[in-house]
Scaffold this motif. Structure first.
Motif, mmCIF file in Angstrom:
data_model
loop_
_atom_site.group_PDB
_atom_site.id
_atom_site.type_symbol
_atom_site.label_atom_id
_atom_site.label_comp_id
_atom_site.label_asym_id
_atom_site.label_seq_id
_atom_site.Cartn_x
_atom_site.Cartn_y
_atom_site.Cartn_z
ATOM 1 N N GLY A 8 0.771 -1.229 0.000
ATOM 2 C CA GLY A 8 0.000 0.000 0.000
ATOM 3 C C GLY A 8 0.802 1.279 0.000
ATOM 4 N N TRP A 9 2.136 1.214 0.049
ATOM 5 C CA TRP A 9 2.918 2.445 0.167
ATOM 6 C C TRP A 9 4.028 2.517 -0.866
ATOM 7 N N GLN A 10 4.477 3.755 -1.119
ATOM 8 C CA GLN A 10 5.538 4.030 -2.087
ATOM 9 C C GLN A 10 6.402 5.183 -1.580
ATOM 10 N N GLU A 11 7.704 4.994 -1.604
ATOM 11 C CA GLU A 11 8.628 6.072 -1.253
ATOM 12 C C GLU A 11 8.871 6.954 -2.470
ATOM 13 N N HIS A 12 9.123 8.254 -2.232
ATOM 14 C CA HIS A 12 9.433 9.205 -3.303
ATOM 15 C C HIS A 12 10.652 10.011 -2.878
ATOM 16 N N PHE A 13 11.726 9.915 -3.652
ATOM 17 C CA PHE A 13 12.940 10.675 -3.340
ATOM 18 C C PHE A 13 12.707 12.163 -3.574
ATOM 19 N N VAL A 14 13.198 12.982 -2.653
ATOM 20 C CA VAL A 14 13.250 14.424 -2.845
ATOM 21 C C VAL A 14 14.692 14.836 -3.139
ATOM 22 N N ASP A 15 15.599 14.461 -2.261
ATOM 23 C CA ASP A 15 17.029 14.635 -2.517
ATOM 24 C C ASP A 15 17.535 13.307 -3.073
ATOM 25 N N VAL A 16 17.519 13.188 -4.403
ATOM 26 C CA VAL A 16 17.755 11.894 -5.057
ATOM 27 C C VAL A 16 19.123 11.330 -4.707
ATOM 28 N N LYS A 17 20.151 12.152 -4.758
ATOM 29 C CA LYS A 17 21.509 11.656 -4.530
ATOM 30 C C LYS A 17 21.661 11.101 -3.128
ATOM 31 N N ARG A 18 21.253 11.866 -2.132
ATOM 32 C CA ARG A 18 21.427 11.429 -0.746
ATOM 33 C C ARG A 18 20.459 10.320 -0.368
ATOM 34 N N ALA A 19 19.231 10.391 -0.870
ATOM 35 C CA ALA A 19 18.255 9.350 -0.547
ATOM 36 C C ALA A 19 18.663 8.008 -1.138
ATOM 37 N N SER A 20 19.158 8.020 -2.374
ATOM 38 C CA SER A 20 19.554 6.760 -3.013
ATOM 39 C C SER A 20 20.771 6.135 -2.341
ATOM 40 N N ASN A 21 21.555 6.950 -1.646
ATOM 41 C CA ASN A 21 22.705 6.428 -0.916
ATOM 42 C C ASN A 21 22.409 6.162 0.552
ATOM 43 N N SER A 22 21.191 6.457 0.993
ATOM 44 C CA SER A 22 20.821 6.172 2.377
ATOM 45 C C SER A 22 20.558 4.683 2.533
ATOM 46 N N ALA A 23 20.647 4.209 3.763
ATOM 47 C CA ALA A 23 20.542 2.771 4.013
ATOM 48 C C ALA A 23 19.119 2.253 3.891
ATOM 49 N N SER A 24 18.116 3.105 4.130
ATOM 50 C CA SER A 24 16.744 2.615 4.154
ATOM 51 C C SER A 24 15.764 3.764 3.974
ATOM 52 N N VAL A 25 14.505 3.401 3.708
ATOM 53 C CA VAL A 25 13.455 4.409 3.609
ATOM 54 C C VAL A 25 13.252 5.095 4.954
ATOM 55 N N GLY A 26 13.427 4.359 6.051
ATOM 56 C CA GLY A 26 13.275 4.962 7.370
ATOM 57 C C GLY A 26 14.272 6.065 7.620
ATOM 58 N N LEU A 27 15.523 5.812 7.269
ATOM 59 C CA LEU A 27 16.553 6.840 7.427
ATOM 60 C C LEU A 27 16.282 8.020 6.507
ATOM 61 N N ALA A 28 15.874 7.742 5.294
ATOM 62 C CA ALA A 28 15.630 8.815 4.331
ATOM 63 C C ALA A 28 14.493 9.727 4.796
ATOM 64 N N VAL A 29 13.415 9.152 5.318
ATOM 65 C CA VAL A 29 12.303 9.966 5.795
ATOM 66 C C VAL A 29 12.714 10.735 7.044
ATOM 67 N N SER A 30 13.412 10.090 7.968
ATOM 68 C CA SER A 30 13.822 10.757 9.204
ATOM 69 C C SER A 30 14.787 11.901 8.927
ATOM 70 N N GLN A 31 15.558 11.796 7.838
ATOM 71 C CA GLN A 31 16.497 12.844 7.470
ATOM 72 C C GLN A 31 15.918 13.791 6.419
ATOM 73 N N SER A 32 14.626 13.672 6.147
ATOM 74 C CA SER A 32 13.911 14.545 5.199
ATOM 75 C C SER A 32 14.502 14.505 3.798
ATOM 76 N N LEU A 33 14.869 13.303 3.371
ATOM 77 C CA LEU A 33 15.385 13.097 2.023
ATOM 78 C C LEU A 33 14.310 12.542 1.092
ATOM 79 N N SER A 34 13.231 12.027 1.668
ATOM 80 C CA SER A 34 12.147 11.464 0.871
ATOM 81 C C SER A 34 10.847 11.532 1.663
ATOM 82 N N TYR A 35 9.748 11.244 1.005
ATOM 83 C CA TYR A 35 8.453 11.142 1.667
ATOM 84 C C TYR A 35 7.768 9.869 1.176
#
Length: 322
Positions: A35-62
């Motif tokens: 039911g869910w989908q991640e969307h990168f905002v900061d593509v470079k940093r989000a794609s290099n983050s370890a997980s969707v949880g880290l990316a959301v907590s660091q405001s790199l994706s929603y």
């Protein structure tokens, strides 16, 4: 010696290529689950983050969650806010003098043609119940506790009922392991979230009285909310209507730090962090269908884009869990 040097250079070049290749291999794609989908905002940093949880907590994706709110839940919120809006728009003088209208946050320099209605302080019992259902659904979605006996829905039906009006049929067991990890990153816990204390962001009305989120925002033609960040651990936005032109939520790559817990002026700082003036182009613009939920972290800058035709309504609240 020359052969040795040549072999050494060749090996060094190979190692360099292998390192670049490994870095490319470690880059991840936008995650998804039940039911869910991640969307990168900061593509470079989000794609290099370890997980969707880290990316959301660091405001790199929603993250978007499809079919999150039923028609009945959306209608309960829209109808209550519309009733308040129609009642108070009869006279601008009455708006600023009546006790009820003190709860409405009217258009300002940062949110033109947008009236905001606090669920807790203004909307009716049906809207309050819908709001509670949505929050509990989100927390159960994150910690995997959805699907239990007596699961709340606006109609009072159990989540095991697969009727068209029950969103639980799309994610009966919640969002899966990666959503639990997201909760751990954002809240520091991934179990029994619904038993934790919720602290909503609040802001003053014209009289200086604080009124908490969640709120129903009604945007008329030309309505927008300028670029800002929310300053809380997580924001939940539910799209209530989609029959409008323009509008949507724009997300920006640059972020601002969250206020520290030990700051004496914590509330003042959080209020200031709501409005960030920075004229940059958005990285993503989200216009999902009605019923979709979006969640993001407290430092992610975003903006409600101007509505060009029709009326846009959203349910939105930023909160901490402890």
């Amino acid at each position: 010696p020359s052969i040795t040097i040549l072999l050494h250079c060749m090996n060094k070049h190979k190692m360099s290529n292998d390192t670049r290749s490994n870095k490319r291999c470690h880059q991840r794609r936008e995650a998804n689950g039940p039911g869910w989908q991640e969307h990168f905002v900061d593509v470079k940093r989000a794609s290099n983050s370890a997980s969707v949880g880290l990316a959301v907590s660091q405001s790199l994706s929603y993250v978007t969650i499809s079919h999150f709110a039923s028609i009945e839940e959306r209608q309960a919120l829209i109808q209550s806010a519309s009733d308040c809006n129609n009642c108070n728009n009869d006279s601008q003088e009455e708006i600023h003098s009546s006790s009820n209208s003190n709860h409405i946050l009217f258009a300002s320099a940062t949110n033109t043609n947008c009236n905001r209605f606090s669920v807790e302080t203004l909307l009716n019992d049906g809207a309050k119940r819908a709001s509670n259902v949505l929050l509990n659904r989100l927390l159960g979605f994150l910690d995997g506790s959805l699907g239990g006996e007596g699961e709340d829905s606006l109609s009072g039906e159990n989540n095991n009922n697969k009727s068209n009006g029950n969103p639980a049929k799309f994610f009966p067991q919640g969002g899966g392991h990666r959503m639990s990890l997201l909760a751990e990153e954002v809240f520091g816990s991934s179990s029994d979230l619904r038993s934790m204390k919720v602290t909503w962001y609040d802001e003053p009305d014209e009289s200086g009285i604080l009124h908490p989120e969640p709120k129903v925002n009604l945007y008329s033609e030309g309505g927008y909310f300028s670029q800002h960040s929310d300053g809380m651990e997580l924001t939940l936005l539910v799209v209530l209507t989609d029959e409008f032109e323009g509008g949507g939520t724009a997300f920006y790559k640059d972020s601002v730090p969250l206020p520290q817990d030990d700051d004496d002026d914590d509330d003042d700082i959080k209020n200031e962090s709501k409005e960030i003036s920075k004229p940059v182009s958005p990285e993503r613009i989200a216009k999902p269908p009605a019923g979709t939920a979006m969640i993001w972290g407290g430092t992610l800058q975003h903006m409600a884009l101007p509505v060009t035709k029709g009326r846009r309504a959203v349910y939105v609240g930023s909160f901490d869990l402890n």
